[in-house]
Design a protein around this motif. Structure first.
Motif, mmCIF file in Angstrom:
data_model
loop_
_atom_site.group_PDB
_atom_site.id
_atom_site.type_symbol
_atom_site.label_atom_id
_atom_site.label_comp_id
_atom_site.label_asym_id
_atom_site.label_seq_id
_atom_site.Cartn_x
_atom_site.Cartn_y
_atom_site.Cartn_z
ATOM 1 N N THR A 1 10.929 6.602 -9.001
ATOM 2 C CA THR A 1 12.298 6.496 -9.494
ATOM 3 C C THR A 1 12.511 5.173 -10.210
ATOM 4 N N ARG B 1 13.286 12.803 -11.673
ATOM 5 C CA ARG B 1 13.434 13.347 -10.321
ATOM 6 C C ARG B 1 12.115 13.679 -9.634
ATOM 7 N N VAL C 1 11.920 12.534 -6.011
ATOM 8 C CA VAL C 1 12.584 13.369 -5.010
ATOM 9 C C VAL C 1 11.665 14.502 -4.578
#
Length: 96
Positions: free
Chosen positions: A61, A67, A70
């Motif tokens: 990140t 993303r 994540v």
């Protein structure tokens, strides 16, 4: 996230290598027999690979702002939780 990941890895290492079962809440190991404590702490300590996902998420990140971090966190989180669940079920007779 990197700090949380490092903390998780450190605690996992302490549980696994130093066999500090007291770092786990006592009702999670209440029914674990003495002969299984070494194996139980090994499996529960290794399950703290969740910290790797936290570290990867923080790095990815920070570098790319996408993303993918994540996704790494979710993969390692699910993997670690499954490992914990299986160890709990086998050595403690269930999750509760």
């Amino acid at each position: 996230m990197i700090f949380i990941g490092l903390l998780s890895i450190f605690l996992g290492w302490r549980i696994w290598k130093k066999e500090q079962i007291t770092l786990i809440h006592d009702y999670h190991y209440a029914r674990v027999s003495e002969k299984d404590k070494k194996t139980y702490t090994e499996k529960m300590g290794k399950a703290c690979i969740i910290g790797i996902g936290c570290i990867l998420m923080g790095i990815i990140t920070f570098i790319s702002r996408v993303r993918y971090g994540v996704i790494c966190l979710v993969i390692f989180l699910i993997w670690g939780l499954i490992m914990m669940y299986l160890a709990q079920k086998k050595y403690n007779g269930g999750v509760v």
